[in-house]
Design a protein around this motif. Structure first.
Motif, mmCIF file in Angstrom:
data_model
loop_
_atom_site.group_PDB
_atom_site.id
_atom_site.type_symbol
_atom_site.label_atom_id
_atom_site.label_comp_id
_atom_site.label_asym_id
_atom_site.label_seq_id
_atom_site.Cartn_x
_atom_site.Cartn_y
_atom_site.Cartn_z
ATOM 1 N N ARG A 10 1.532 91.155 78.311
ATOM 2 C CA ARG A 10 1.783 90.069 78.340
ATOM 3 C C ARG A 10 2.592 90.089 79.407
ATOM 4 N N GLY A 11 2.432 89.110 80.144
ATOM 5 C CA GLY A 11 3.319 88.686 81.414
ATOM 6 C C GLY A 11 2.586 88.907 82.772
ATOM 7 N N ILE A 12 1.278 89.117 82.673
ATOM 8 C CA ILE A 12 0.474 89.096 83.829
ATOM 9 C C ILE A 12 0.413 87.757 84.476
ATOM 10 N N THR B 34 -29.182 79.917 79.054
ATOM 11 C CA THR B 34 -30.434 79.902 78.913
ATOM 12 C C THR B 34 -31.396 81.186 79.107
ATOM 13 N N GLU B 35 -30.492 82.436 79.784
ATOM 14 C CA GLU B 35 -31.073 83.756 79.788
ATOM 15 C C GLU B 35 -30.612 84.633 79.187
ATOM 16 N N GLY B 36 -29.754 84.466 78.389
ATOM 17 C CA GLY B 36 -28.952 85.407 77.581
ATOM 18 C C GLY B 36 -27.680 85.192 76.874
ATOM 19 N N THR B 37 -27.009 86.126 76.164
ATOM 20 C CA THR B 37 -25.722 85.680 75.417
ATOM 21 C C THR B 37 -24.812 86.960 75.703
ATOM 22 N N LEU B 38 -23.496 86.174 75.766
ATOM 23 C CA LEU B 38 -22.309 87.294 76.053
ATOM 24 C C LEU B 38 -21.471 87.219 74.617
ATOM 25 N N ALA B 39 -21.143 88.411 74.150
ATOM 26 C CA ALA B 39 -20.103 88.542 72.911
ATOM 27 C C ALA B 39 -19.095 88.837 73.644
ATOM 28 N N ILE B 40 -17.744 88.187 73.336
ATOM 29 C CA ILE B 40 -16.629 88.578 73.920
ATOM 30 C C ILE B 40 -15.463 88.993 72.844
ATOM 31 N N PRO B 41 -14.817 89.865 73.158
ATOM 32 C CA PRO B 41 -13.919 90.521 72.185
ATOM 33 C C PRO B 41 -12.781 89.512 72.045
ATOM 34 N N ASP B 42 -12.002 89.622 70.982
ATOM 35 C CA ASP B 42 -10.762 88.949 70.522
ATOM 36 C C ASP B 42 -9.957 88.442 71.635
ATOM 37 N N PRO B 43 -9.928 87.235 72.022
ATOM 38 C CA PRO B 43 -9.242 86.330 73.343
ATOM 39 C C PRO B 43 -7.800 86.840 73.056
ATOM 40 N N ASN B 44 -7.230 86.984 72.147
ATOM 41 C CA ASN B 44 -6.019 87.541 71.934
ATOM 42 C C ASN B 44 -5.400 88.557 72.723
ATOM 43 N N ASP C 84 -2.110 84.343 78.954
ATOM 44 C CA ASP C 84 -2.711 85.038 80.247
ATOM 45 C C ASP C 84 -3.824 85.826 79.884
ATOM 46 N N THR C 85 -4.428 85.985 78.824
ATOM 47 C CA THR C 85 -5.276 87.003 78.645
ATOM 48 C C THR C 85 -6.573 86.258 79.240
ATOM 49 N N VAL C 86 -6.696 85.345 79.987
ATOM 50 C CA VAL C 86 -7.774 84.733 80.740
ATOM 51 C C VAL C 86 -7.934 85.423 81.897
ATOM 52 N N LEU C 87 -6.772 86.133 82.232
ATOM 53 C CA LEU C 87 -6.742 87.104 83.427
ATOM 54 C C LEU C 87 -7.017 88.299 83.201
ATOM 55 N N GLY C 88 -7.055 88.824 82.091
ATOM 56 C CA GLY C 88 -7.611 90.165 81.674
ATOM 57 C C GLY C 88 -8.851 90.734 82.029
ATOM 58 N N ALA C 89 -8.829 92.114 81.640
ATOM 59 C CA ALA C 89 -10.155 92.895 82.068
ATOM 60 C C ALA C 89 -11.398 92.053 81.505
ATOM 61 N N ALA C 90 -11.244 92.056 80.002
ATOM 62 C CA ALA C 90 -12.550 91.530 79.412
ATOM 63 C C ALA C 90 -12.853 90.115 80.116
ATOM 64 N N ALA C 91 -11.927 89.390 80.129
ATOM 65 C CA ALA C 91 -12.076 87.960 80.510
ATOM 66 C C ALA C 91 -12.758 87.824 81.785
ATOM 67 N N TYR D 99 -5.716 81.035 72.248
ATOM 68 C CA TYR D 99 -6.355 82.093 73.230
ATOM 69 C C TYR D 99 -7.757 81.746 73.329
ATOM 70 N N TYR D 100 -8.444 81.227 72.296
ATOM 71 C CA TYR D 100 -9.865 81.158 72.108
ATOM 72 C C TYR D 100 -10.291 79.989 73.045
ATOM 73 N N LEU D 101 -9.405 78.806 73.150
ATOM 74 C CA LEU D 101 -9.663 77.744 73.787
ATOM 75 C C LEU D 101 -9.368 77.852 75.187
ATOM 76 N N SER D 102 -8.550 78.434 75.527
ATOM 77 C CA SER D 102 -7.996 79.082 76.834
ATOM 78 C C SER D 102 -9.379 79.593 77.457
ATOM 79 N N MET D 103 -9.735 80.713 76.784
ATOM 80 C CA MET D 103 -11.014 81.606 77.100
ATOM 81 C C MET D 103 -12.286 80.637 77.553
ATOM 82 N N LEU D 104 -12.426 79.709 76.583
ATOM 83 C CA LEU D 104 -13.460 78.866 76.701
ATOM 84 C C LEU D 104 -13.369 78.140 77.824
ATOM 85 N N VAL D 105 -12.089 77.289 78.414
ATOM 86 C CA VAL D 105 -12.002 76.628 79.498
ATOM 87 C C VAL D 105 -12.043 77.465 80.755
ATOM 88 N N GLY D 106 -11.368 78.604 80.446
ATOM 89 C CA GLY D 106 -11.447 79.630 81.639
ATOM 90 C C GLY D 106 -12.961 79.813 82.125
#
Length: 378
Positions: free
Chosen positions: A306-308, A267-277, A130-137, A188-195
């Motif tokens: 964990r649990g959100i 096409t207009e920029g890059t996002l660097a995302i922290p550890d999806p764990n 559920d880290t895809v629901l977290g603040a960074a994601a 965690y990484y794949l879920s973030m990518l799909v999210g």
């Protein structure tokens, strides 16, 4: 009118259950009423930490018509079987990752629960991570949806470590079917990518197991060896329905790296995302019109822990929001991972698809709840 809490049972009272309860016991929409474990003492101890929970066996839990949601925190090899039993008993289920350990288990589960997650009678299937629901994601999601990097073209994600036996005294579980660097951590990484990018269309994967026999480095069993039953170094090329192309590498064989956890290129920029764990961390943005990286802001009180995902499902069960981490979403991620673990010389076309989970609002409602105005969940 006040919203009645969702009556929940925790099945599997090991270490991760305490992390879940730190989140769930603070959510008014969650009422933990039963704790179940194959070791009764663990169930008793966890139940004692809840206001109203009692220890119970799995059959007792499944027979109890008042229990609406089963939170499946058992070891990976038991996930599919217990999830299926609970679904057949008419319960909603939120399961720890992975959803299943094999294609056959996955097919059986998704035949029991429709791909969208909704069951007859209103029950639902969903699951971690559920880290895809977290603040960074969520900050990264808003940046993409607002067009800050233009059209997403691709991504690179990497989970590169030397393996759990370096720091864990009982590492065998991480090398059994249903685990390994991809299913245990790469999820965690794949879920973030799909999210963030949507469903994957085609997969090309390859893997290796260069050191099947592993040696425990810490604890009272230091020096003992065990066999790894799963691939320990995997690489994949993923093509998304949007046309974006990503690479994903997961490994328990890497002694050091300077490769970023996850970056998305547009096409207009890059996002660097922290550890999806994890739920937080700096999300950085570099645009075509900027000479430097900037930090993408997000609210300090955004939900995390964990649990959100369980809290989100509970709100959906009460009709206060739509379900985000559906059976369709976690099933699609699972099918993608299984395709990576089954190398083919040509791309594998995935059978499933899913929608990106709906984003959370940019700020909480007046009650302090990030999901609705009625339950008062802080």
């Amino acid at each position: 009118m006040p919203v009645p809490p969702v009556r929940c049972a925790v099945v599997g009272c090991g270490n991760v259950s305490a992390k879940y309860l730190r989140t769930l016991t603070r959510a008014p929409i969650i009422d933990i009423v039963a704790c179940c474990d194959s070791i009764p003492e663990r169930a008793r101890q966890l139940a004692a930490s809840c206001a109203r929970a009692v220890p119970a066996s799995l059959p007792e839990t499944l027979r109890d018509a008042s229990i609406e949601l089963v939170i499946n925190l058992t070891p990976p090899r038991w996930h599919a079987g217990i999830t299926r039993q609970a679904l057949e008993a008419g319960k909603s289920v939120y399961t720890e990752k992975p959803l299943a350990a094999s294609a056959a288990e996955l097919d059986e589960l998704l035949a029991t629960a429709p791909a969208g997650g909704a069951m007859p009678g209103g029950a639902m299937l969903g699951g971690a991570p559920d880290t895809v629901l977290g603040a960074a994601a969520q900050a990264a999601r808003r940046a993409i949806d607002q067009g800050l990097i233009g059209h997403p073209l691709g991504a690179a994600a990497a989970l590169l470590t030397p393996g759990h036996e370096r720091s864990c005294p009982t590492p065998e579980v991480f090398y059994q079917p249903g685990a390994g660097p991809l299913l245990d951590m790469g999820v965690y990484y794949l879920s973030m990518l799909v999210g963030l990018l949507g469903p994957v269309r085609d997969v090309v994967g390859a893997h290796r197991r260069p050191a099947p026999r592993r040696s425990i480095d810490t604890g009272p069993r230091a020096g003992e060896t065990f066999l790894a039953d799963v691939p320990t170094h995997l690489a994949a090329l993923l093509e998304f329905e949007t046309g974006a192309v990503a690479t994903l590498t997961t490994s328990f064989e890497v002694w050091g790296t300077r490769i970023p956890h996850l970056e998305i290129f547009g096409t207009e920029g890059t996002l660097a995302i922290p550890d999806p764990n994890f739920y937080t961390g700096k999300v950085r943005l570099k645009t075509a019109r900027s000479s430097r990286w900037t930090t993408v802001p997000y609210p300090a009180d955004a939900p995390g822990g964990r649990g959100i995902g369980v809290v989100d499902m509970a709100h959906a069960l009460r009709g206060l929001t739509e379900q985000r981490l559906t059976g369709g979403f976690v099933g699609h991620v699972m099918e993608t991972m299984l395709a990576i673990e089954t190398p083919e010389t040509s791309p594998v076309r995935l059978r499933s698809r899913c929608d990106r989970p709906a984003p959370l609002g940019p700020t909480p409602y007046a009650t302090g709840c990030w999901w609705c105005e009625r339950c008062g969940d802080p």
